[in-house]
Design a protein around this motif. Structure first.
Motif, PDB file in Angstrom:
ATOM      1  N   TYR A 185       0.924   3.656   1.880  1.00  0.00           N
ATOM      2  CA  TYR A 185       1.306   4.166   3.198  1.00  0.00           C
ATOM      3  C   TYR A 185       2.524   3.434   3.775  1.00  0.00           C
TER       4      TYR A 185
ATOM      5  N   ASP B 250      -3.597   1.561  -4.158  1.00  0.00           N
ATOM      6  CA  ASP B 250      -4.652   1.756  -3.155  1.00  0.00           C
ATOM      7  C   ASP B 250      -5.320   0.405  -2.910  1.00  0.00           C
ATOM      8  N   SER B 251      -6.295   0.370  -2.001  1.00  0.00           N
ATOM      9  CA  SER B 251      -6.841  -0.956  -1.653  1.00  0.00           C
ATOM     10  C   SER B 251      -7.642  -1.587  -2.790  1.00  0.00           C
TER      11      SER B 251
ATOM     12  N   HIS C 221      -7.048   9.882  10.002  1.00  0.00           N
ATOM     13  CA  HIS C 221      -7.768  10.958   9.304  1.00  0.00           C
ATOM     14  C   HIS C 221      -8.676  11.765  10.235  1.00  0.00           C
TER      15      HIS C 221
ATOM     16  N   SER D   4      -9.449   8.639  -3.335  1.00  0.00           N
ATOM     17  CA  SER D   4      -8.621   7.533  -2.853  1.00  0.00           C
ATOM     18  C   SER D   4      -7.151   7.942  -2.920  1.00  0.00           C
ATOM     19  N   THR D   5      -6.303   7.139  -2.326  1.00  0.00           N
ATOM     20  CA  THR D   5      -4.863   7.470  -2.376  1.00  0.00           C
ATOM     21  C   THR D   5      -4.393   7.587  -3.826  1.00  0.00           C
TER      22      THR D   5
ATOM     23  N   TYR E 278     -17.138  -0.945   3.928  1.00  0.00           N
ATOM     24  CA  TYR E 278     -15.858  -0.471   3.434  1.00  0.00           C
ATOM     25  C   TYR E 278     -14.878  -1.641   3.485  1.00  0.00           C
TER      26      TYR E 278
ATOM     27  N   PHE F  83      -6.749  -6.277   6.893  1.00  0.00           N
ATOM     28  CA  PHE F  83      -7.875  -6.480   5.982  1.00  0.00           C
ATOM     29  C   PHE F  83      -7.397  -6.627   4.539  1.00  0.00           C
TER      30      PHE F  83
ATOM     31  N   SER G  28     -12.456   3.306  -1.187  1.00  0.00           N
ATOM     32  CA  SER G  28     -12.677   4.737  -1.419  1.00  0.00           C
ATOM     33  C   SER G  28     -12.693   5.051  -2.918  1.00  0.00           C
TER      34      SER G  28
ATOM     35  N   HIS H 232       0.850  -1.202   0.000  1.00  0.00           N
ATOM     36  CA  HIS H 232       0.000   0.000   0.000  1.00  0.00           C
ATOM     37  C   HIS H 232       0.882   1.247   0.000  1.00  0.00           C
TER      38      HIS H 232
ATOM     39  N   HIS I 141      -8.203  12.788   1.739  1.00  0.00           N
ATOM     40  CA  HIS I 141      -8.826  11.463   1.655  1.00  0.00           C
ATOM     41  C   HIS I 141     -10.204  11.589   2.317  1.00  0.00           C
TER      42      HIS I 141
ATOM     43  N   ASN J 240     -12.106  -1.762   4.719  1.00  0.00           N
ATOM     44  CA  ASN J 240     -11.362  -1.796   5.992  1.00  0.00           C
ATOM     45  C   ASN J 240     -12.173  -2.493   7.095  1.00  0.00           C
TER      46      ASN J 240
ATOM     47  N   GLU K 289     -11.799   9.809   4.238  1.00  0.00           N
ATOM     48  CA  GLU K 289     -11.916   9.371   5.635  1.00  0.00           C
ATOM     49  C   GLU K 289     -11.732  10.561   6.586  1.00  0.00           C
TER      50      GLU K 289
HETATM   51  P1  13P Z   1      -7.236   3.734  -0.212  1.00  0.00           P
HETATM   52  O1  13P Z   1      -8.072   2.603  -0.698  1.00  0.00           O
HETATM   53  O2  13P Z   1      -7.674   5.066  -0.731  1.00  0.00           O
HETATM   54  O3  13P Z   1      -5.786   3.479  -0.490  1.00  0.00           O
HETATM   55  O4  13P Z   1      -7.416   3.856   1.369  1.00  0.00           O
HETATM   56  C1  13P Z   1      -7.065   2.848   2.260  1.00  0.00           C
HETATM   57  C2  13P Z   1      -6.901   3.334   3.618  1.00  0.00           C
HETATM   58  O5  13P Z   1      -6.766   2.578   4.557  1.00  0.00           O
HETATM   59  C3  13P Z   1      -6.903   4.773   3.838  1.00  0.00           C
HETATM   60  O6  13P Z   1      -6.685   5.060   5.166  1.00  0.00           O
END
Ligand code: 13P
Ligand code: SF4
Length: 348
Positions: free
Chosen positions: A52, A70-71, A206, A245-246, A142, A93, A159, A50, A229, A144, A231
């Motif tokens: 992050y 991103d996810s 966030h 999204s990211t 979501y 997750f 997202s 990811h 973002h 997550n 969130e």
């Molecule tokens: P994204 O799907 O935008 O990468 O977000 C995942 C996430 O955990 C943001 O905090």
């Protein structure tokens, strides 16, 4: 739209301290990078990371034919990649989603206890009871969340596709239960004009961004574009030039003409932004306010649990395999596949 945050008392959660990884001397860092590349080949493994995670991990993923994403894209990549092992550098997750989509593959994680506050704030039994009280609602969760929460849902969203999916459901006149992120829920409900009942969870990273402090920062940097973002709380999102999204935020950092950006998301994202736009300046959005202390401070403590060192030992020992019981995985797969099919049609 009528979005309502449900009155549910959330469980107490423990936010871990930021891990303090020892600084690696360059020779050791190079050695680890070399060994990880070798082990990825030997194990027929792809590294899925990811945005992050640390710059080192992101670069390794790209250099070895894995992905940094991103996810949504992580799930897509995991579903399509032929490797027999997936190493997911992210939070729990994300590893579970990969396993659910690839029951025959080995899915490893550098730190399988790396969780997410949204997941922790939404225990499956409480969430199922909430859904049972509203049987006429479509359940959208979501990404997550745990496999057990996904198994109770009709749709999973990330997202990247939350808004078009909620719009699609709202156009069909469906009432929606949304969990667990109240901020993202409010954001999509308002834009889609949807009738939604929201689980009251939040992301501890966030949730700390603050509108008043953002206003002051914008005044100090009048030419900066604000990227947020969804969130993040509404008081921040409403001040943003781009919300997404990211992946969407990274694209905006690359494509907008601004030289300066205030970014309301985890600071791990700066690595990719700086790689794509080295001449631009990226500033962390203010977390909490004057006189207040932030706890996560724009750094997700769980994402930070991934390091070159535990990535190496995971691959060396083949440990930390993620397991999801087959019956549960079969149920959790349906809402994920529904989202992937929708995203494919949207792209097409
Ligand atoms: P994204 O799907 O935008 O990468 O977000 C995942 C996430 O955990 C943001 O905090
Ligand atoms: Fe979860 Fe927030 Fe960390 Fe993303 S940044 S993984 S939503 S705690």
């Amino acid at each position: 739209m009528t979005a309502q945050i449900a009155h549910i008392s959330l469980p107490e959660i423990t936010i871990p301290p930021h891990p303090s990884w020892p600084e690696l001397i360059p020779a050791r860092r190079e050695e680890l990078r070399r060994d990880i590349k070798k082990l990825l080949k030997e194990r027929d493994a792809a590294l899925v990371a990811h945005y992050y995670t640390s710059g080192d991990i992101q670069e390794l993923a790209e250099e070895t034919g894995g992905c940094v994403a991103d996810s949504l894209e992580m799930a897509r990549f995991a579903a399509a990649h032929p490797a027999t092992t997936l190493v997911v550098a992210g939070v729990r997750f994300m590893g579970e989603t990969s396993k659910i989509l690839n029951s025959e593959k080995t899915v490893l994680m550098p730190e399988p206890t790396a969780t997410c506050s949204l997941d922790e704030y939404c225990p499956a039994n409480l969430f199922a009871a909430f859904c049972d009280r509203h049987p006429d609602h479509t359940v959208v969760v979501y990404a997550n969340t745990s496999a057990a929460v996904k198994a109770r849902a009709d749709w999973m969203v990330t997202s990247g596709v939350a808004l078009p999916i909620i719009r699609h459901l709202a156009e069909k006149g469906q009432k929606i239960i949304w969990g667990p992120d109240k901020h993202l829920g409010l954001y999509v409900a308002e834009r889609a004009g949807a009738e939604m009942l929201l689980w009251p969870g939040a992301c501890v990273v966030h949730d700390e961004f603050r509108g008043a402090a953002m206003q002051r920062m914008r005044a100090a940097h009048p030419k900066a574009a604000v990227l947020a973002h969804p969130e993040s709380p509404a008081e921040v999102v409403t001040q943003a030039d781009v919300v997404g999204s990211t992946t969407a935020l990274i694209a905006a950092a690359r494509d907008l003409p601004n030289e300066e950006f205030i970014v309301a998301t985890d600071a791990g994202i700066f690595h990719k932004m700086r790689r794509l736009a080295p001449h631009k300046t990226f500033i962390e959005a203010p977390a909490v306010g004057v006189g207040g202390d932030c706890q996560s401070c724009a750094h997700c403590p769980w994402m930070e649990m991934n390091s070159l060192t535990n990535l190496f030992t995971t691959l060396r020992d083949g440990k930390n395999a993620i397991e999801v019981a087959p019956e549960l995985a079969a149920k959790a797969r349906l809402p994920i596949e529904r989202m992937l099919d929708f995203a494919k049609r949207m792209k097409g």
